[in-house]
Scaffold this motif. Sequence first.
Motif, PDB file in Angstrom:
ATOM      1  N   GLY A  79       0.816  -1.211   0.000  1.00  0.00           N
ATOM      2  CA  GLY A  79       0.000   0.000   0.000  1.00  0.00           C
ATOM      3  C   GLY A  79       0.852   1.264   0.000  1.00  0.00           C
ATOM      4  O   GLY A  79       2.087   1.197  -0.015  1.00  0.00           O
ATOM      5  N   THR A  80       0.166   2.400   0.035  1.00  0.00           N
ATOM      6  CA  THR A  80       0.844   3.701   0.015  1.00  0.00           C
ATOM      7  C   THR A  80       1.884   3.792   1.141  1.00  0.00           C
ATOM      8  O   THR A  80       1.561   3.558   2.314  1.00  0.00           O
ATOM      9  N   HIS A 111       4.003   4.992  -4.539  1.00  0.00           N
ATOM     10  CA  HIS A 111       3.822   3.714  -5.244  1.00  0.00           C
ATOM     11  C   HIS A 111       4.868   3.631  -6.358  1.00  0.00           C
ATOM     12  O   HIS A 111       4.729   4.281  -7.397  1.00  0.00           O
ATOM     13  N   ARG A 131       0.286  -0.070  -6.345  1.00  0.00           N
ATOM     14  CA  ARG A 131      -0.945  -0.655  -6.893  1.00  0.00           C
ATOM     15  C   ARG A 131      -1.656   0.387  -7.752  1.00  0.00           C
ATOM     16  O   ARG A 131      -1.218   1.519  -7.897  1.00  0.00           O
ATOM     17  N   HIS A 133      -5.293   2.435  -8.535  1.00  0.00           N
ATOM     18  CA  HIS A 133      -6.504   2.894  -7.849  1.00  0.00           C
ATOM     19  C   HIS A 133      -7.538   3.360  -8.868  1.00  0.00           C
ATOM     20  O   HIS A 133      -7.190   3.881  -9.932  1.00  0.00           O
ATOM     21  N   TYR A 135      -9.339   5.964  -8.694  1.00  0.00           N
ATOM     22  CA  TYR A 135      -9.272   7.417  -8.932  1.00  0.00           C
ATOM     23  C   TYR A 135      -8.187   7.798  -9.937  1.00  0.00           C
ATOM     24  O   TYR A 135      -8.168   8.932 -10.428  1.00  0.00           O
ATOM     25  N   ASN A 162      -2.661  -1.762   2.977  1.00  0.00           N
ATOM     26  CA  ASN A 162      -3.080  -0.423   2.554  1.00  0.00           C
ATOM     27  C   ASN A 162      -2.884   0.586   3.675  1.00  0.00           C
ATOM     28  O   ASN A 162      -2.713   0.206   4.845  1.00  0.00           O
ATOM     29  N   ALA A 163      -2.920   1.844   3.290  1.00  0.00           N
ATOM     30  CA  ALA A 163      -2.970   2.946   4.258  1.00  0.00           C
ATOM     31  C   ALA A 163      -4.433   3.348   4.365  1.00  0.00           C
ATOM     32  O   ALA A 163      -5.133   3.388   3.350  1.00  0.00           O
ATOM     33  N   TYR A 239     -13.031  -2.875   6.949  1.00  0.00           N
ATOM     34  CA  TYR A 239     -12.467  -1.867   6.041  1.00  0.00           C
ATOM     35  C   TYR A 239     -13.485  -1.556   4.952  1.00  0.00           C
ATOM     36  O   TYR A 239     -14.264  -2.414   4.536  1.00  0.00           O
ATOM     37  N   TYR A 247     -10.669  12.958   0.166  1.00  0.00           N
ATOM     38  CA  TYR A 247     -11.013  12.301   1.433  1.00  0.00           C
ATOM     39  C   TYR A 247     -12.487  12.609   1.739  1.00  0.00           C
ATOM     40  O   TYR A 247     -13.130  13.390   1.018  1.00  0.00           O
ATOM     41  N   MET A 266      -8.919   3.598  -0.081  1.00  0.00           N
ATOM     42  CA  MET A 266      -9.299   3.736  -1.500  1.00  0.00           C
ATOM     43  C   MET A 266      -8.800   2.555  -2.336  1.00  0.00           C
ATOM     44  O   MET A 266      -8.447   2.711  -3.503  1.00  0.00           O
ATOM     45  N   SER A 267      -8.738   1.380  -1.728  1.00  0.00           N
ATOM     46  CA  SER A 267      -8.202   0.231  -2.493  1.00  0.00           C
ATOM     47  C   SER A 267      -8.693  -1.088  -1.898  1.00  0.00           C
ATOM     48  O   SER A 267      -9.704  -1.129  -1.212  1.00  0.00           O
ATOM     49  N   HIS A 304      -2.164  13.536   1.918  1.00  0.00           N
ATOM     50  CA  HIS A 304      -1.432  12.389   1.365  1.00  0.00           C
ATOM     51  C   HIS A 304       0.015  12.322   1.875  1.00  0.00           C
ATOM     52  O   HIS A 304       0.549  11.228   2.097  1.00  0.00           O
ATOM     53  N   VAL A 307       0.043  10.614   5.053  1.00  0.00           N
ATOM     54  CA  VAL A 307      -0.219   9.176   4.843  1.00  0.00           C
ATOM     55  C   VAL A 307       1.084   8.462   4.470  1.00  0.00           C
ATOM     56  O   VAL A 307       1.446   7.430   5.047  1.00  0.00           O
TER      57      VAL A 307
END
Length: 337
Positions: A79-80, A111, A131, A133, A135, A162-163, A239, A247, A266-267, A304, A307
């Motif tokens: 993940g992020t 990523h 990965r 996404h 978006y 993931n985050a 989740y 967000y 978001m994943s 972000h 994150v």
Amino acid sequence: MSCEIIVKNGNGENYSNGNGKIKDDKPNFFNEMNSSPPRTSSPCFSYFGENFTFEIIEDIKKYLFERTKIRPKIGIICGTGLGHLAENLTNVDSFPYEDIPNFPISTVSGHAGKMVFGYLNNVEVMCMQGRFHYYEGYPLSKCSMPVRVMKICGCTHLIATNAAGGLNPSYKVGDIMIVKDHINIMGFAGNSPLQGPNDPRFGPRFPPMDRAYDPHIVKIAKEVAKEMNMGNEIQTGVYTCVGGPNYETVAELKMLKLFGVDAVGMSTVHEVITARHCDMKVFAFSLITNMCYTDYDDNEEANHDEVVNIGLKRQDRITEFVTKVVTEINLDLNKKH
Ligand SMILES: O=P(O)(O)O[C@@H]1C[C@H](O)[C@@H](CO)O1
């Protein structure tokens, strides 16, 4: 302003929307779906009918297996901010996404955009360092297509990381939440990675989704956490994936909380659905990188950079945790053979 959209068809030929000008009439997706499927040259052009056939997935495997001798049973998605995990593999064979035929490219900071084959504590794994996404402009089927590559490469297990933002008030930034279940919010709106014709070589038309997160691996992970004295930094929860990239509003977070969501990201959900469809066993966890406040008086905003930074701060602990879980899964796999 003029804009030329260029897509490639299955033969690699360029199509454009004409003379470089946006056409007044909207593209007819249904006509295009009946023609040979175009490949996007830009991640910003999502094509509903894009179809990664079994043969395309096999071609990707062929490309990878001609270049690595590693034959993994476990696939990992970083993940992020969690790509450090892939940097801990030994004897690696690493493939930038842009070199892999038919692969999308990673467009998000945090990523790296590589498929890395290697050994984690002597266990063969393949690892997505980055990965895709929704978006970014990719349809869900494209976001989770690499999971099918993992399956065809021989992986029986998926570890998705993931985050995420913590909604459960008992969580704190830096916690690791083992995912025990998910709520497929995007699925409620009719969006699924399994949408479109079903190829039974991947899995059934109507796959069950109860026990999506393998209870035995959850148990293993909890034992690992105990052994690592993670008592006050490990959680187990539900989740959900939102579309992003924005967000959530306070009202949205209140709603998610009422639904029973503990962490929002978001994943992952579409990757897990794809993995369960092809009968892979799944383990997933979220690193809680920010808290989601459901009170208008709270001024904390998710961002972000924060994150990514929390991911970097927690990278050693997470790498140790994943390494131990992988080792235990591998012991289990060996017992069964
Ligand atoms: O790839 P993951 O789910 O770890 O990334 C999360 C969701 C967004 O991509 C990003 C938001 O900061 O982090």
